[in-house]
Write a protein that holds these residues in place. Sequence first.
Motif, PDB file in Angstrom:
ATOM      1  N   GLU A  92       1.769   9.520   4.892  1.00 51.15           N
ATOM      2  CA  GLU A  92       2.037   9.875   6.282  1.00 51.15           C
ATOM      3  C   GLU A  92       1.046   9.188   7.228  1.00 51.15           C
ATOM      4  O   GLU A  92       1.429   8.634   8.262  1.00 51.15           O
ATOM      5  CB  GLU A  92       1.956  11.391   6.467  1.00 51.15           C
ATOM      6  CG  GLU A  92       2.250  11.831   7.897  1.00 51.15           C
ATOM      7  CD  GLU A  92       2.055  13.318   8.100  1.00 51.15           C
ATOM      8  OE1 GLU A  92       2.763  13.895   8.944  1.00 51.15           O
ATOM      9  OE2 GLU A  92       1.193  13.907   7.413  1.00 51.15           O
ATOM     10  N   GLN A  93      -0.221   9.202   6.857  1.00 50.92           N
ATOM     11  CA  GLN A  93      -1.241   8.577   7.695  1.00 50.92           C
ATOM     12  C   GLN A  93      -1.011   7.073   7.815  1.00 50.92           C
ATOM     13  O   GLN A  93      -1.088   6.498   8.905  1.00 50.92           O
ATOM     14  CB  GLN A  93      -2.630   8.864   7.127  1.00 50.92           C
ATOM     15  CG  GLN A  93      -3.762   8.260   7.955  1.00 50.92           C
ATOM     16  CD  GLN A  93      -5.129   8.570   7.371  1.00 50.92           C
ATOM     17  OE1 GLN A  93      -5.256   9.245   6.355  1.00 50.92           O
ATOM     18  NE2 GLN A  93      -6.173   8.055   8.011  1.00 50.92           N
ATOM     19  N   LEU A  94      -0.723   6.422   6.679  1.00 49.00           N
ATOM     20  CA  LEU A  94      -0.459   4.989   6.696  1.00 49.00           C
ATOM     21  C   LEU A  94       0.761   4.676   7.544  1.00 49.00           C
ATOM     22  O   LEU A  94       0.755   3.725   8.350  1.00 49.00           O
ATOM     23  CB  LEU A  94      -0.251   4.485   5.262  1.00 49.00           C
ATOM     24  CG  LEU A  94       0.211   3.026   5.121  1.00 49.00           C
ATOM     25  CD1 LEU A  94      -0.834   2.065   5.670  1.00 49.00           C
ATOM     26  CD2 LEU A  94       0.520   2.699   3.661  1.00 49.00           C
ATOM     27  N   ARG A 114       0.841  -1.196   0.000  1.00 52.12           N
ATOM     28  CA  ARG A 114       0.000   0.000   0.000  1.00 52.12           C
ATOM     29  C   ARG A 114       0.878   1.249   0.000  1.00 52.12           C
ATOM     30  O   ARG A 114       0.591   2.228  -0.689  1.00 52.12           O
ATOM     31  CB  ARG A 114      -0.931  -0.022   1.208  1.00 52.12           C
ATOM     32  CG  ARG A 114      -2.016  -1.092   1.094  1.00 52.12           C
ATOM     33  CD  ARG A 114      -2.530  -1.565   2.438  1.00 52.12           C
ATOM     34  NE  ARG A 114      -3.067  -0.480   3.259  1.00 52.12           N
ATOM     35  CZ  ARG A 114      -3.396  -0.632   4.539  1.00 52.12           C
ATOM     36  NH1 ARG A 114      -3.240  -1.809   5.136  1.00 52.12           N
ATOM     37  NH2 ARG A 114      -3.887   0.376   5.206  1.00 52.12           N
ATOM     38  N   SER A 140       0.406  12.940   1.950  1.00 46.75           N
ATOM     39  CA  SER A 140      -0.389  13.004   3.184  1.00 46.75           C
ATOM     40  C   SER A 140      -0.985  11.639   3.528  1.00 46.75           C
ATOM     41  O   SER A 140      -1.053  11.247   4.699  1.00 46.75           O
ATOM     42  CB  SER A 140      -1.490  14.065   3.061  1.00 46.75           C
ATOM     43  OG  SER A 140      -2.392  13.734   2.012  1.00 46.75           O
ATOM     44  N   GLU A 141      -1.423  10.887   2.493  1.00 50.18           N
ATOM     45  CA  GLU A 141      -1.951   9.552   2.737  1.00 50.18           C
ATOM     46  C   GLU A 141      -0.853   8.604   3.189  1.00 50.18           C
ATOM     47  O   GLU A 141      -1.074   7.728   4.038  1.00 50.18           O
ATOM     48  CB  GLU A 141      -2.620   9.020   1.474  1.00 50.18           C
ATOM     49  CG  GLU A 141      -3.888   9.760   1.074  1.00 50.18           C
ATOM     50  CD  GLU A 141      -4.457   9.237  -0.233  1.00 50.18           C
ATOM     51  OE1 GLU A 141      -4.830   8.045  -0.265  1.00 50.18           O
ATOM     52  OE2 GLU A 141      -4.519  10.011  -1.214  1.00 50.18           O
ATOM     53  N   LEU A 143       1.299   4.473  -2.847  1.00 52.77           N
ATOM     54  CA  LEU A 143       1.239   5.890  -2.473  1.00 52.77           C
ATOM     55  C   LEU A 143       2.525   6.618  -2.863  1.00 52.77           C
ATOM     56  O   LEU A 143       2.490   7.782  -3.276  1.00 52.77           O
ATOM     57  CB  LEU A 143       0.985   6.023  -0.974  1.00 52.77           C
ATOM     58  CG  LEU A 143      -0.362   5.467  -0.479  1.00 52.77           C
ATOM     59  CD1 LEU A 143      -0.439   5.533   1.043  1.00 52.77           C
ATOM     60  CD2 LEU A 143      -1.529   6.227  -1.107  1.00 52.77           C
ATOM     61  N   THR A 173       2.543  19.127   8.923  1.00 56.77           N
ATOM     62  CA  THR A 173       2.906  17.726   9.124  1.00 56.77           C
ATOM     63  C   THR A 173       4.118  17.625  10.026  1.00 56.77           C
ATOM     64  O   THR A 173       4.883  18.557  10.198  1.00 56.77           O
ATOM     65  CB  THR A 173       3.204  17.031   7.794  1.00 56.77           C
ATOM     66  OG1 THR A 173       4.276  17.735   7.156  1.00 56.77           O
ATOM     67  CG2 THR A 173       1.988  17.053   6.894  1.00 56.77           C
ATOM     68  N   ARG A 179       1.380  10.579  -3.158  1.00 60.44           N
ATOM     69  CA  ARG A 179       0.272  10.962  -2.267  1.00 60.44           C
ATOM     70  C   ARG A 179       0.831  10.997  -0.843  1.00 60.44           C
ATOM     71  O   ARG A 179       0.652  10.093  -0.051  1.00 60.44           O
ATOM     72  CB  ARG A 179      -0.876   9.969  -2.420  1.00 60.44           C
ATOM     73  CG  ARG A 179      -1.534  10.058  -3.801  1.00 60.44           C
ATOM     74  CD  ARG A 179      -2.158   8.762  -4.267  1.00 60.44           C
ATOM     75  NE  ARG A 179      -3.253   8.314  -3.425  1.00 60.44           N
ATOM     76  CZ  ARG A 179      -3.885   7.142  -3.611  1.00 60.44           C
ATOM     77  NH1 ARG A 179      -3.499   6.336  -4.606  1.00 60.44           N
ATOM     78  NH2 ARG A 179      -4.872   6.786  -2.810  1.00 60.44           N
TER      79      ARG A 179
END
Length: 290
Positions: free
Chosen positions: A250-252, A236, A247-248, A240, A283, A245
């Motif tokens: 970072e979240q993952l 995943r 920001s995504e 990204l 961030t 991507r």
Amino acid sequence: MKRLPSALLMLAVALASAPAHAVLAQADYVALAASVLRVEVPRQRGGFALGSAVAVAPDQVVTNCHVTREATAVNILRGGLRYPVASQASDVQRDLCLLEVPGLDAQPVRLGRAMSLAVGQPVTALGYTGGIGIQNSPGEVVQLHRHDGARVIQSSNFFNSGASGGGLFDDQGRLVGILSFRLRGGEAHYFSAPVEWVLQMMSENARGNFHRVMPLATGPLPYWQTSGAQQPRFLRAAALLRSERWSELEQLACEWAKMEPDDGEPRELLALAHARQPAGSGTTTECPSH
């Protein structure tokens, strides 16, 4: 003068154009070529699937289950002859199938450990890229991804259709991985199953837990073909990364770091995601606590 087997003749042609920085000597390539074999699979829906396999024990080879998934039969090609596979043991989720091939008499390779590898270490891929002639591809370890009790190897060794099930070897000529899949859109997105999974299969099936060759299409998907939350985090994250991507990612990476605090990979991804986002975006390389 004794004639070389056709597989070794094809290997000699491949070696003629091998890069100067290849990590194994020509004699090592020739020796390994006799243990990396071509797989030919008549499919349930017609036609053939082509792949590669590695001899890991007397009259036993390992390949990817996605090569044999639709098989009505499986043949191993060696020295211009076809050897029918008598039975197989399958671990579809890890994409590894262990095949019994009576009379094959191919020299088993030496087995190393993926756990012993380091990022940047040279490795060599051997397989039937294109499904016809054996090819070697020198490269290096890009990352070692924790998954299912071992380390999936990401490397820069090019391989393509037909090489699936071939071998990834360290600089001592030891098998460390089975060439399995590649991700589109990157030069270093080539992945191999760790040899530790092969060793586990060989141990679990030493008492004869094999079954006849049959289509596996109704079973589970290999881990790398799953989607959504079922897909491993490292895959995943790779998607990204390719699409930037941040920001995504970072979240993952934050979720990943919390689930596996002793794994350094999500921390590296978190730092990368932070560095690539615009200044002042708010961030941080530290995950927020809840």
